[in-house]
Design a protein around this motif. Structure first.
Motif, PDB file in Angstrom:
ATOM      1  N   SER A   1       0.838  -1.192   0.000  1.00  0.00           N
ATOM      2  CA  SER A   1       0.000   0.000   0.000  1.00  0.00           C
ATOM      3  C   SER A   1       0.880   1.251   0.000  1.00  0.00           C
ATOM      4  CB  SER A   1      -0.912   0.009   1.221  1.00  0.00           C
ATOM      5  OG  SER A   1      -0.172   0.293   2.392  1.00  0.00           O
ATOM      6  N   THR A   2       0.284   2.357  -0.373  1.00  0.00           N
ATOM      7  CA  THR A   2       1.024   3.624  -0.389  1.00  0.00           C
ATOM      8  C   THR A   2       1.500   3.993   1.002  1.00  0.00           C
ATOM      9  OG1 THR A   2      -0.231   4.374  -2.310  1.00  0.00           O
ATOM     10  CG2 THR A   2       0.870   6.061  -1.025  1.00  0.00           C
ATOM     11  N   GLU A   3       0.658   3.781   2.009  1.00  0.00           N
ATOM     12  CA  GLU A   3       1.054   4.126   3.386  1.00  0.00           C
ATOM     13  C   GLU A   3       2.277   3.335   3.835  1.00  0.00           C
ATOM     14  OE1 GLU A   3       0.205   6.625   5.494  1.00  0.00           O
ATOM     15  OE2 GLU A   3      -0.856   7.288   3.713  1.00  0.00           O
ATOM     16  N   MET A   4       2.319   2.070   3.497  1.00  0.00           N
ATOM     17  CA  MET A   4       3.461   1.233   3.864  1.00  0.00           C
ATOM     18  C   MET A   4       4.716   1.716   3.143  1.00  0.00           C
ATOM     19  SD  MET A   4       4.533  -1.258   5.696  1.00  0.00           S
ATOM     20  CE  MET A   4       3.199  -2.332   6.112  1.00  0.00           C
ATOM     21  N   ARG A   5       4.573   2.076   1.880  1.00  0.00           N
ATOM     22  CA  ARG A   5       5.709   2.567   1.113  1.00  0.00           C
ATOM     23  C   ARG A   5       6.209   3.905   1.663  1.00  0.00           C
ATOM     24  NH1 ARG A   5       3.461   3.305  -4.122  1.00  0.00           N
ATOM     25  NH2 ARG A   5       5.521   3.726  -4.937  1.00  0.00           N
ATOM     26  N   LYS A   6       5.289   4.762   2.103  1.00  0.00           N
ATOM     27  CA  LYS A   6       5.682   6.038   2.699  1.00  0.00           C
ATOM     28  C   LYS A   6       6.452   5.820   3.996  1.00  0.00           C
ATOM     29  CE  LYS A   6       2.483   9.244   2.828  1.00  0.00           C
ATOM     30  NZ  LYS A   6       1.151   9.883   2.900  1.00  0.00           N
ATOM     31  N   LYS A   7       6.001   4.879   4.806  1.00  0.00           N
ATOM     32  CA  LYS A   7       6.712   4.569   6.053  1.00  0.00           C
ATOM     33  C   LYS A   7       8.096   4.009   5.762  1.00  0.00           C
ATOM     34  CE  LYS A   7       2.636   3.859   8.858  1.00  0.00           C
ATOM     35  NZ  LYS A   7       1.809   2.939   9.606  1.00  0.00           N
ATOM     36  N   ALA A   8       8.172   3.125   4.778  1.00  0.00           N
ATOM     37  CA  ALA A   8       9.471   2.553   4.406  1.00  0.00           C
ATOM     38  C   ALA A   8      10.420   3.644   3.919  1.00  0.00           C
ATOM     39  CB  ALA A   8       9.286   1.477   3.340  1.00  0.00           C
ATOM     40  N   LEU A   9       9.897   4.587   3.147  1.00  0.00           N
ATOM     41  CA  LEU A   9      10.705   5.696   2.657  1.00  0.00           C
ATOM     42  C   LEU A   9      11.193   6.555   3.816  1.00  0.00           C
ATOM     43  CD1 LEU A   9      11.848   7.392   0.348  1.00  0.00           C
ATOM     44  CD2 LEU A   9       9.623   8.521   0.207  1.00  0.00           C
ATOM     45  N   PHE A  10      10.319   6.838   4.760  1.00  0.00           N
ATOM     46  CA  PHE A  10      10.710   7.625   5.930  1.00  0.00           C
ATOM     47  C   PHE A  10      11.868   6.951   6.663  1.00  0.00           C
ATOM     48  CE2 PHE A  10      10.502   8.269  10.503  1.00  0.00           C
ATOM     49  CZ  PHE A  10      10.681   9.635  10.576  1.00  0.00           C
ATOM     50  N   TRP A  11      11.727   5.659   6.921  1.00  0.00           N
ATOM     51  CA  TRP A  11      12.773   4.956   7.669  1.00  0.00           C
ATOM     52  C   TRP A  11      14.053   4.797   6.856  1.00  0.00           C
ATOM     53  CZ3 TRP A  11      12.820   5.505  12.440  1.00  0.00           C
ATOM     54  CH2 TRP A  11      11.633   5.598  13.162  1.00  0.00           C
ATOM     55  N   ALA A  12      13.923   4.677   5.555  1.00  0.00           N
ATOM     56  CA  ALA A  12      15.119   4.640   4.708  1.00  0.00           C
ATOM     57  C   ALA A  12      15.883   5.959   4.845  1.00  0.00           C
ATOM     58  CB  ALA A  12      14.734   4.386   3.250  1.00  0.00           C
ATOM     59  N   GLY A  13      15.152   7.049   4.899  1.00  0.00           N
ATOM     60  CA  GLY A  13      15.778   8.351   5.067  1.00  0.00           C
ATOM     61  C   GLY A  13      16.406   8.545   6.425  1.00  0.00           C
ATOM     62  N   GLN A  14      15.839   7.913   7.435  1.00  0.00           N
ATOM     63  CA  GLN A  14      16.337   8.066   8.803  1.00  0.00           C
ATOM     64  C   GLN A  14      17.503   7.136   9.129  1.00  0.00           C
ATOM     65  OE1 GLN A  14      15.010  10.275  11.341  1.00  0.00           O
ATOM     66  NE2 GLN A  14      14.257  11.149   9.442  1.00  0.00           N
ATOM     67  N   THR A  15      17.641   6.068   8.374  1.00  0.00           N
ATOM     68  CA  THR A  15      18.625   5.045   8.748  1.00  0.00           C
ATOM     69  C   THR A  15      19.861   5.021   7.862  1.00  0.00           C
ATOM     70  OG1 THR A  15      17.417   3.374   7.490  1.00  0.00           O
ATOM     71  CG2 THR A  15      16.908   3.550   9.839  1.00  0.00           C
ATOM     72  N   ARG A  30       6.111   9.006 -10.090  1.00  0.00           N
ATOM     73  CA  ARG A  30       5.082   9.893 -10.638  1.00  0.00           C
ATOM     74  C   ARG A  30       3.945  10.095  -9.633  1.00  0.00           C
ATOM     75  NH1 ARG A  30       8.602  11.332 -13.323  1.00  0.00           N
ATOM     76  NH2 ARG A  30       9.180  10.509 -15.323  1.00  0.00           N
ATOM     77  N   GLU A  31       3.984   9.370  -8.520  1.00  0.00           N
ATOM     78  CA  GLU A  31       2.910   9.439  -7.522  1.00  0.00           C
ATOM     79  C   GLU A  31       3.091  10.656  -6.616  1.00  0.00           C
ATOM     80  OE1 GLU A  31       1.998   5.562  -5.577  1.00  0.00           O
ATOM     81  OE2 GLU A  31       3.715   4.930  -6.791  1.00  0.00           O
ATOM     82  N   THR A  32       2.083  11.491  -6.570  1.00  0.00           N
ATOM     83  CA  THR A  32       2.144  12.715  -5.779  1.00  0.00           C
ATOM     84  C   THR A  32       2.407  12.441  -4.308  1.00  0.00           C
ATOM     85  OG1 THR A  32       0.663  13.815  -7.332  1.00  0.00           O
ATOM     86  CG2 THR A  32       0.866  14.802  -5.152  1.00  0.00           C
ATOM     87  N   GLU A  33       1.708  11.473  -3.735  1.00  0.00           N
ATOM     88  CA  GLU A  33       1.892  11.175  -2.304  1.00  0.00           C
ATOM     89  C   GLU A  33       3.321  10.757  -1.992  1.00  0.00           C
ATOM     90  OE1 GLU A  33      -1.019   9.144   0.313  1.00  0.00           O
ATOM     91  OE2 GLU A  33      -2.144   8.916  -1.563  1.00  0.00           O
ATOM     92  N   MET A  34       3.909   9.979  -2.875  1.00  0.00           N
ATOM     93  CA  MET A  34       5.289   9.536  -2.645  1.00  0.00           C
ATOM     94  C   MET A  34       6.261  10.696  -2.824  1.00  0.00           C
ATOM     95  SD  MET A  34       5.224   6.498  -1.532  1.00  0.00           S
ATOM     96  CE  MET A  34       6.950   6.029  -1.635  1.00  0.00           C
ATOM     97  N   LYS A  35       6.006  11.558  -3.791  1.00  0.00           N
ATOM     98  CA  LYS A  35       6.868  12.727  -3.974  1.00  0.00           C
ATOM     99  C   LYS A  35       6.793  13.641  -2.754  1.00  0.00           C
ATOM    100  CE  LYS A  35       7.839  13.293  -8.768  1.00  0.00           C
ATOM    101  NZ  LYS A  35       8.174  14.300  -9.739  1.00  0.00           N
ATOM    102  N   ASP A  36       5.580  13.831  -2.233  1.00  0.00           N
ATOM    103  CA  ASP A  36       5.414  14.645  -1.027  1.00  0.00           C
ATOM    104  C   ASP A  36       6.217  14.058   0.129  1.00  0.00           C
ATOM    105  OD1 ASP A  36       3.680  16.222  -2.472  1.00  0.00           O
ATOM    106  OD2 ASP A  36       1.863  15.494  -1.466  1.00  0.00           O
TER     107      ASP A  36
END
Length: 92
Positions: A1-15, A30-36
């Motif tokens: 899901s997009t929410e799971m991918r956003k969380k994974a991206l956040f933690w990738a950035g933090q770790t 191309r996904e707006t939510e992921m770009k945000d």
């Protein structure tokens, strides 16, 4: 899901995922939510490349909302380069 991918991206950035890898992901999505989410993740990184990427987004991204969000996060920075960058945008 997009929410799971956003969380994974956040933690990738933090770790410690190399910033070059994160920046490359921004260019490919191309996904707006992921770009945000990527813009937020970039804002949390304290390295010159992240600041430069935010300035690039604010100046060149075709998506007006992405530019606006990048400008918001740049405005939270205390880096002297941001002051000059914002002044340049204001004086255009």
């Amino acid at each position: 899901s997009t929410e799971m991918r956003k969380k994974a991206l956040f933690w990738a950035g933090q770790t410690g995922t190399p910033f070059s890898r994160l920046a490359a992901m921004y260019s490919k999505t191309r996904e707006t939510e992921m770009k945000d989410q990527m813009i937020f993740v970039f804002s949390q990184r304290h390295e010159p490349a992240a600041l430069e990427k935010l300035m690039d987004i604010a100046k060149n991204d075709p998506d007006r909302e992405a530019r606006r969000k990048a400008l918001f996060w740049l405005g939270q920075s205390h880096d002297s380069r941001v002051s000059a960058f914002l002044a340049d945008i204001i004086n255009r």
